[in-house]
Design a protein around this motif. Structure first.
Motif, PDB file in Angstrom:
ATOM      1  N   ALA A  33       0.832  -1.187   0.000  1.00  0.00           N
ATOM      2  CA  ALA A  33       0.000   0.000   0.000  1.00  0.00           C
ATOM      3  C   ALA A  33       0.871   1.242   0.000  1.00  0.00           C
ATOM      4  O   ALA A  33       1.927   1.290   0.585  1.00  0.00           O
ATOM      5  CB  ALA A  33      -0.902  -0.011   1.227  1.00  0.00           C
ATOM      6  N   LEU A  51      -3.865   2.195   2.050  1.00  0.00           N
ATOM      7  CA  LEU A  51      -3.697   0.837   2.568  1.00  0.00           C
ATOM      8  C   LEU A  51      -4.261  -0.104   1.517  1.00  0.00           C
ATOM      9  O   LEU A  51      -5.469  -0.103   1.260  1.00  0.00           O
ATOM     10  CB  LEU A  51      -4.428   0.646   3.901  1.00  0.00           C
ATOM     11  N   SER A  85      -2.581   7.144  13.657  1.00  0.00           N
ATOM     12  CA  SER A  85      -1.653   7.717  12.686  1.00  0.00           C
ATOM     13  C   SER A  85      -1.282   9.131  13.111  1.00  0.00           C
ATOM     14  O   SER A  85      -2.037   9.811  13.812  1.00  0.00           O
ATOM     15  CB  SER A  85      -2.289   7.753  11.290  1.00  0.00           C
ATOM     16  N   GLN A  90       0.518   6.695   7.388  1.00  0.00           N
ATOM     17  CA  GLN A  90       1.114   5.576   8.117  1.00  0.00           C
ATOM     18  C   GLN A  90       0.192   5.207   9.275  1.00  0.00           C
ATOM     19  O   GLN A  90       0.042   5.961  10.235  1.00  0.00           O
ATOM     20  CB  GLN A  90       2.487   5.976   8.656  1.00  0.00           C
ATOM     21  N   TRP A  91      -0.442   4.022   9.184  1.00  0.00           N
ATOM     22  CA  TRP A  91      -1.399   3.600  10.196  1.00  0.00           C
ATOM     23  C   TRP A  91      -0.900   2.361  10.920  1.00  0.00           C
ATOM     24  O   TRP A  91      -0.251   1.496  10.320  1.00  0.00           O
ATOM     25  CB  TRP A  91      -2.758   3.290   9.553  1.00  0.00           C
ATOM     26  N   THR A 302     -10.473  -0.935   0.022  1.00  0.00           N
ATOM     27  CA  THR A 302      -9.208  -0.295   0.387  1.00  0.00           C
ATOM     28  C   THR A 302      -9.387   1.197   0.634  1.00  0.00           C
ATOM     29  O   THR A 302     -10.053   1.882  -0.145  1.00  0.00           O
ATOM     30  CB  THR A 302      -8.163  -0.511  -0.723  1.00  0.00           C
ATOM     31  N   PRO A 335       4.695   0.399   4.897  1.00  0.00           N
ATOM     32  CA  PRO A 335       3.330   0.377   4.359  1.00  0.00           C
ATOM     33  C   PRO A 335       2.384  -0.595   5.049  1.00  0.00           C
ATOM     34  O   PRO A 335       1.212  -0.302   5.205  1.00  0.00           O
ATOM     35  CB  PRO A 335       3.548  -0.008   2.893  1.00  0.00           C
ATOM     36  N   LEU A 336       2.884  -1.758   5.459  1.00  0.00           N
ATOM     37  CA  LEU A 336       2.006  -2.718   6.113  1.00  0.00           C
ATOM     38  C   LEU A 336       1.888  -2.488   7.607  1.00  0.00           C
ATOM     39  O   LEU A 336       0.949  -2.966   8.234  1.00  0.00           O
ATOM     40  CB  LEU A 336       2.503  -4.149   5.871  1.00  0.00           C
ATOM     41  N   SER A 337       2.852  -1.764   8.172  1.00  0.00           N
ATOM     42  CA  SER A 337       2.885  -1.529   9.602  1.00  0.00           C
ATOM     43  C   SER A 337       2.673  -2.855  10.328  1.00  0.00           C
ATOM     44  O   SER A 337       3.306  -3.851  10.013  1.00  0.00           O
ATOM     45  CB  SER A 337       1.834  -0.477   9.992  1.00  0.00           C
ATOM     46  N   PHE A 401      -2.718  -8.647   0.907  1.00  0.00           N
ATOM     47  CA  PHE A 401      -2.430  -7.253   0.560  1.00  0.00           C
ATOM     48  C   PHE A 401      -1.895  -7.170  -0.864  1.00  0.00           C
ATOM     49  O   PHE A 401      -1.431  -8.157  -1.446  1.00  0.00           O
ATOM     50  CB  PHE A 401      -1.437  -6.635   1.556  1.00  0.00           C
TER      51      PHE A 401
END
Length: 542
Positions: A33, A51, A85, A90-91, A302, A335-337, A401
């Motif tokens: 993402a 995401l 965030s 960025q989450w 998404t 991106p995936l955190s 993802f």
């Protein structure tokens, strides 16, 4: 059984991947993402979708300089995920509002019932007088739920519920202390709640505030307006809704009024790429965005971040009416955190048993899974006999993802009983999986799928080794929506098993495909399967 093994470290997982360095788990760089369709960074700028995974029905608020977002995970447990965030891009997952919504047959996969496509739906997120409120509703239980806490990351949570289930509601606190929910489909209602949110206020306001709200998008409507998200901004009330014209796309609507009870005037706010449903959010420095989502094929729904500016007290969505690919925000560093993770199933004292990325398919039975019976391994033990993969309890899942992804496990099947099936699947109504099965005392490796709804066995091989590696690769780029399963003796040389399958997002499940670790019995309960690890990357390690 194997006598020994080496384990990769977990530190620097995605940083190493993004730098193009081989990660500890043996995967290559992961475009995910926030990246361009070809997987590249957009000059260091964030990209839509922010995401590239299933995070639907988003509701977002800002408290000081921190943003919080809630989403829908329906039949999964724990449910109602909460994210944090600092930049809207960025989450990270920080909590869930509940472990289980209710313990009933449908939510617990008992007596032939299930909650696929049900469970809890779109939530509302609010911060009022030092308290976070997360509310949702469930047509499975017929109730509206209110969760509240002063600490959204650690809890504890107080919960109350009442009938009926107020569909797609938006919680609103007025300055005079009165509390309301805006809700409904087609006709939009305003309903007053008790001051403590314990139920609907007898004799309070309960009235339609917008009749046939879809009409502003024209007469040819398939899905009536729903998805209420209300905000009061500079003295006016702004209500976001969505509708779906027949033969068209999901469409964002915006209504405004000077009074909560109306009258409301409305217009089409955005009609581009089907990006719609969500609400408005401002930044500390005065910029505005809409956090919406898109039906993005088999990977799910998404989140998209859409710039907003104001003209004549109306929010104007997009850039020249379009959703931009690139945002004027820095690209996420990770991106995936922690929304999707690799897991070695090793736990230090004080760590939570399962990281937040994991969710059970329906309510789990805690008696039949363990990380302690065999330290460093996830043990899934069968507690009953089930007809198949979709009926199996204690199936452990994570999101897939885009634009491409892979998941793989190493499985010790020595504890399987006759008729047991254990392995790695892609969970949706039209699922795919590879399972180790025990039949007539022998082990077999079986690839099965339900590409056309009816489950079929595509390939079956004898298996005589102590352990097996099972992997799957998914391709979501340009809506390819395909997957291929593999097996390996050593985790490096992978052999395909079964055909490449088409992945289809189906409404009966209403959820993007998820990686799924499972074990179910078809003849007698009591067997077990041990998973050494679960790992993710852009493709299988070779």
């Amino acid at each position: 059984m194997i006598a020994g093994r080496s384990r990769p470290g977990r530190g620097g997982r995605w940083l190493a991947l993004l730098l193009g360095v081989e990660a500890a788990c043996g995967a290559a760089a992961v475009p995910a993402a926030g990246h361009a369709q070809d997987g590249s960074f957009a000059g260091g700028r964030a990209r839509n979708p922010i995401l590239w995974m299933d995070v639907p029905d988003v509701a977002v608020i800002r408290v000081g300089d921190t943003y919080y977002m809630s989403s829908t995970t329906m039949h999964l447990s724990p449910g109602l995920p909460l994210m944090r965030s600092k930049d809207l891009v960025q989450w990270e997952l920080i909590n869930y509002a509940y472990d289980i919504l209710e313990d009933n047959d449908a939510l617990s996969l008992r007596d032939g019932r299930n909650a696929y496509g049900g469970g809890s739906w779109a939530s509302s997120l609010r911060y009022h007088d030092g308290v976070f409120y997360v509310t949702t509703f469930s047509h499975t239980t017929g109730r509206t739920y209110v969760f509240r806490t002063r600490d959204i990351e650690k809890g504890p949570w107080e919960v109350s519920s009442f009938r009926p289930a107020l569909h797609d509601h938006s919680l609103h606190f007025e300055e005079d202390g009165r509390v309301f929910m805006v809700h409904g489909g087609g006709d939009i209602w305003l309903t007053e709640l008790q001051p403590d949110l314990s139920g609907i206020k007898p004799g309070g306001i309960h009235q339609v505030i917008i009749s046939n709200a879809s009409r502003v998008a024209g007469p040819n409507i398939g899905l009536p307006a729903e998805g209420s998200q209300l905000r009061k901004i500079r003295g006016k009330y702004y209500l976001n809704l969505i509708t779906w014209p027949r033969g068209g796309m999901r469409t964002q609507l915006i209504f405004r009024a000077d009074r909560l009870t109306g009258p409301y005037e409305g217009r089409v706010a955005l009609q581009d790429q089907g990006v719609a449903q969500g609400g408005l959010i401002d930044t500390p420095d005065g910029r505005w965005y809409a956090m919406l989502f898109q039906d993005h094929g088999a990977v799910g729904r998404t989140p998209f971040l859409v710039p907003v500016h104001w003209e004549d007290d109306w929010p104007v969505y997009g850039v020249d009416g379009k959703v931009p690919d690139t945002l004027d925000l820095p690209a996420p560093k990770d991106p995936l955190s922690n929304l999707v993770i690799s897991d070695e199933f090793e736990r230090r004292p004080g760590e939570r048993p399962l990281p937040l990325a994991w969710q059970w398919n329906h309510n789990p039975d805690p008696r039949h899974w363990s990380l302690e019976e065999r330290p460093g391994w996830l043990r899934l033990r069968t507690g009953r006999v089930d007809a198949g993969f979709l009926e199996a309890r204690n199936t452990l899942t994570q999101r897939t993802f885009g634009p491409e992804c892979a998941g793989w496990v190493r499985l010790d099947p020595s504890g399987l009983k006759e008729g047991d099936h254990a392995g790695l699947g892609l969970l949706q109504r039209r699922f795919g999986l590879v399972a180790v099965t025990r039949e007539n005392g022998r082990l077999f490796l079986t690839m099965a799928h339900a590409e056309r709804d009816t489950p079929v066995t595509a390939e079956r091989l004898p298996w005589e080794r102590d352990t097996v590696w099972i992997g799957v690769e998914c391709e979501f780029r340009d809506r390819a929506d395909v997957a291929r399963f593999f097996y390996s003796e050593d985790g490096r040389e992978w052999k395909p098993i079964g055909p490449r399958i088409r992945l289809t997002y189906t409404l009966p499940h209403f959820m993007g495909y998820r990686f799924a670790l499972f074990n179910h019995a078809t003849r007698e309960a009591g067997g077990h399967a041990d998973f050494d690890f679960f790992r993710v990357g852009p493709r299988l390690p070779r």
